[in-house]
Enzyme design. Structure first.
Site, PDB file in Angstrom:
ATOM      1  N   ASP A 138      -0.887   1.367  -4.592  1.00 35.11           N
ATOM      2  CA  ASP A 138      -1.743   0.287  -5.101  1.00 35.11           C
ATOM      3  C   ASP A 138      -3.153   0.760  -5.415  1.00 35.11           C
ATOM      4  O   ASP A 138      -4.043  -0.029  -5.708  1.00 35.11           O
ATOM      5  CB  ASP A 138      -1.774  -0.898  -4.126  1.00 35.11           C
ATOM      6  CG  ASP A 138      -2.525  -0.592  -2.846  1.00 35.11           C
ATOM      7  OD1 ASP A 138      -2.454   0.557  -2.378  1.00 35.11           O
ATOM      8  OD2 ASP A 138      -3.165  -1.514  -2.302  1.00 35.11           O
TER       9      ASP A 138
ATOM     10  N   ASP B 289      -5.738   2.127  -3.827  1.00 34.54           N
ATOM     11  CA  ASP B 289      -6.973   1.914  -3.079  1.00 34.54           C
ATOM     12  C   ASP B 289      -7.304   3.107  -2.176  1.00 34.54           C
ATOM     13  O   ASP B 289      -8.376   3.154  -1.590  1.00 34.54           O
ATOM     14  CB  ASP B 289      -6.937   0.604  -2.273  1.00 34.54           C
ATOM     15  CG  ASP B 289      -5.834   0.560  -1.221  1.00 34.54           C
ATOM     16  OD1 ASP B 289      -5.068   1.532  -1.105  1.00 34.54           O
ATOM     17  OD2 ASP B 289      -5.751  -0.467  -0.525  1.00 34.54           O
TER      18      ASP B 289
ATOM     19  N   SER C 275       0.825  -1.204   0.000  1.00 39.06           N
ATOM     20  CA  SER C 275       0.000   0.000   0.000  1.00 39.06           C
ATOM     21  C   SER C 275       0.864   1.260   0.000  1.00 39.06           C
ATOM     22  O   SER C 275       1.656   1.477  -0.900  1.00 39.06           O
ATOM     23  CB  SER C 275      -0.960  -0.032   1.190  1.00 39.06           C
ATOM     24  OG  SER C 275      -1.898   1.010   1.113  1.00 39.06           O
TER      25      SER C 275
ATOM     26  N   ASP D 161      -2.549   6.378  -3.758  1.00 40.43           N
ATOM     27  CA  ASP D 161      -1.387   5.684  -3.204  1.00 40.43           C
ATOM     28  C   ASP D 161      -0.905   4.610  -4.189  1.00 40.43           C
ATOM     29  O   ASP D 161      -1.547   4.371  -5.216  1.00 40.43           O
ATOM     30  CB  ASP D 161      -1.698   5.123  -1.820  1.00 40.43           C
ATOM     31  CG  ASP D 161      -2.699   3.984  -1.843  1.00 40.43           C
ATOM     32  OD1 ASP D 161      -3.406   3.833  -2.841  1.00 40.43           O
ATOM     33  OD2 ASP D 161      -2.774   3.237  -0.849  1.00 40.43           O
TER      34      ASP D 161
END
Length: 595
Positions: A322, A324, A161, A320
């Protein structure tokens, strides 16, 4: 340090021939040369060795996350194989249909992500489990979508993340596209823990899996299917068409995975006046232009703000690595860009979504909003205004995904919106995790809605405050790394349990919620009420003036997190209230850890 000795002395490569049913595999096990060299260099650094080997990297309820490097407490091909082996054994136990449905695997822009993703495929493939592997990096929410779209039994995404560059992780999804629920996680954890030696986990070769039909590379077809579903969340295409060309958007993927899908989604919605932050457009595992690739950190917006000032942008957005989480910045009344909190952006999205659905007559009577226990209470106030209940979950979007799955099964509620304070939102339930791609497109539509009225997003937020009250929240994170840090974090929670404060900043504590024992205690009477949520090491305190604060260890980082929430009669009062609350609580925390 027996494992350390084995790692630095084992031969570089061993080839084993094995058979699985009617399939033959040549399995290569080796001590990675890079890891071996790192171990040799650190062999005289006892503290580094201890931290790398003092425990096994914990496989928790959603997977695992840690620093990349050699050792049992690090992310490397061996810890990836161990986790994948545990997952594979669990899937095998579910039967042939589960194996045939297989696992979808995605990865982000971090160091070793492509290599780790392939290791997952090679490990599960050795068990005869089909793997669908994205051929390039993709957002985490697209992995969630792909699991459902392909009818797979599970999903894995390699990501850490918004953690620093030295981190990576392994995150598991169930067949509903959501992060695995606690019961399934517990079963997989048992299989993972049963793997006695990660160095001996056998893997198949990529070529053999391709030849045996156990590995399929995926990509554009999933993108297109996702984008088609994305169009379903648009509420006012006519309004957007009128103002889209004048709405100036600055977007940054922060060196991550969101670039292509967010731009494609904005274009599909009619937003083409989009300027991408060039310095942050391409994937970069070092995230070289930011101290942290986290849109929650205001410093991550520095370049976007420069771009915004140059073109007088209406809205700045950053995702961010990734994809999400979504951060948004807009101009305040003084014409300066300010980064909205996740609670504030969530309130803007929720007010727009419910008001427009109600106006169009498409707001279901059994609609529901889902948020976490540390998310602002303004969401509940907005939902109540439109006749909808709000359900609280523990921190972590997996619990929101669980609720969506439950609603789908029982038909008791129809999901409308889910969010958490840490910049995670979900509008359309074709994804079962927080989705920054959806959120970016929807945020642009909300900005267009206010622009059509001659207002900014910030002015829209002030209208919401005026309507529902001046809610204000803050978050303080205390990073405490390593074994010593873990002990300090445990001590903070233990101390607050043993010696709960009677008042904070001159305001009486009226109720204490201890989620580890599932009890809410009314301080004045001692009355206890049951909390109907899974047990978790979280404490929440409610004050006489309606304020609250919450303590919890991070599940993914070496941090203790402290959340604060108040409701004032003006912006100034709410700012003063939350500052006083935070200062008082953190003074106690600092006494405990002596920092």
């Amino acid at each position: 340090m027996a494992l350390f000795a084995l790692l630095v002395t084992v031969p570089a490569c061993q080839v084993i021939k094995t058979e699985h049913g009617d399939r033959k595999f040549f399995i290569t096990t080796y001590i990675d040369a890079e890891l071996k060299q790192q171990l040799i260099l650190m062999q005289h650094n006892q503290k580094a060795l201890e931290d790398s080997f003092y425990k096994h990297l914990e496989f928790g309820t959603g997977g695992m996350r840690g620093e990349i490097g050699p050792g049992t407490n690090r992310m490397n091909i061996y810890t990836i194989r161990k986790a994948s082996e545990g997952l594979a054994r669990y899937i095998v136990e579910q039967g042939e249909e589960a194996k045939e449905r297989g696992v979808v695997i995605a990865y982000d822009s971090r160091h070793k992500s492509p290599e780790f993703a392939l290791e997952v495929a090679k490990t599960v493939g050795k068990h005869g489990i089909k793997a669908y592997l994205f051929k390039e990096l993709r957002p985490t929410p697209e992995l969630s979508f792909a699991v459902r779209y392909l009818g797979a039994f599970a999903g894995v995404v390699i990501t850490a993340s918004h953690n620093p560059p030295e981190y990576n992780g392994f995150k598991v999804y169930g067949q509903d596209g959501g992060q695995i629920p606690p019961a399934v996680a517990d079963a997989i954890i048992q299989y993972v823990n049963a793997v006695e030696n990660e160095l001996t986990v056998a893997v198949a070769s990529e070529q053999e899996l391709l030849e045996n039909g156990l590995l399929t590379y995926i990509g554009e077809e999933i993108d297109e299917a996702y984008l088609q579903q994305l169009k379903t969340i648009q509420l006012n295409p006519e309004m957007v068409a009128e103002v889209a060309k004048d709405l100036k958007i600055v977007f940054s993927p922060l060196h991550g995975t969101a670039n292509k899908l967010v731009r494609a989604g904005l274009k599909a919605f009619g937003f083409e006046n989009v300027t991408v932050v060039k310095e942050q457009e391409l994937p970069d595992p070092n995230f070289s232009t930011v101290a942290s690739p986290n849109p929650e950190e205001h410093a991550a917006f520095e370049l976007a703000i420069k771009y915004g000032e140059e073109i007088d942008a209406d809205i700045l957005m950053a995702t961010d690595p990734d994809a999400d989480r979504l951060g948004v910045a807009v101009k305040n009344l003084e014409g300066q860009y300010v980064v909205l909190t996740g609670n504030q952006m969530g309130a803007l999205m929720l007010e727009y979504l419910l008001s427009q659905k109600q106006a169009k007559g498409i707001l279901p009577g059994n609609g529901v909003v889902v948020k976490t226990i540390v998310t602002s209470e303004i969401g509940r106030a907005i939902a109540e205004h439109y006749g909808l209940p709000t359900i609280d979950t523990l921190t972590g979007f997996k619990f929101i995904g669980e609720k969506i799955n439950e609603f789908e099964r029982t038909k008791e509620y129809t999901f409308q919106f889910g969010y958490e304070e840490s910049y995670g939102y979900l509008i359309g339930d074709f994804v079962r995790d927080k989705d920054a791609v959806q959120s970016a497109i929807f945020a642009a539509e909300v900005a267009a809605y206010y622009k059509a009225q001659g207002k900014t997003l910030y002015e829209g937020l002030l209208e919401i405050f005026e309507k529902y009250g001046y809610y204000r929240e803050s978050l303080h994170s205390l990073t405490l790394k390593g074994k010593d840090g873990a002990e300090q974090i445990a001590n903070i929670l233990a101390t607050f349990r043993k010696e709960p404060p009677k008042e904070i900043a001159g305001v009486e504590v009226v109720a204490i919620e201890d989620y580890l024992i599932s009890k809410r205690t009314i301080v004045a009477t001692g009355e206890e009420q049951t909390i109907d949520l899974p047990r978790s090491n979280v404490l929440k305190y409610h004050l006489a003036n309606g304020a609250w604060f919450c303590l919890r260890p991070s599940g993914t980082e070496p941090k203790a997190k402290f959340y604060f929430g108040v409701r004032g009669t003006s912006l100034q009062e709410s700012e003063e209230l939350v500052a006083a609350l935070e200062n008082a609580v953190m003074a106690i925390v600092h006494q405990i850890v002596n920092v």
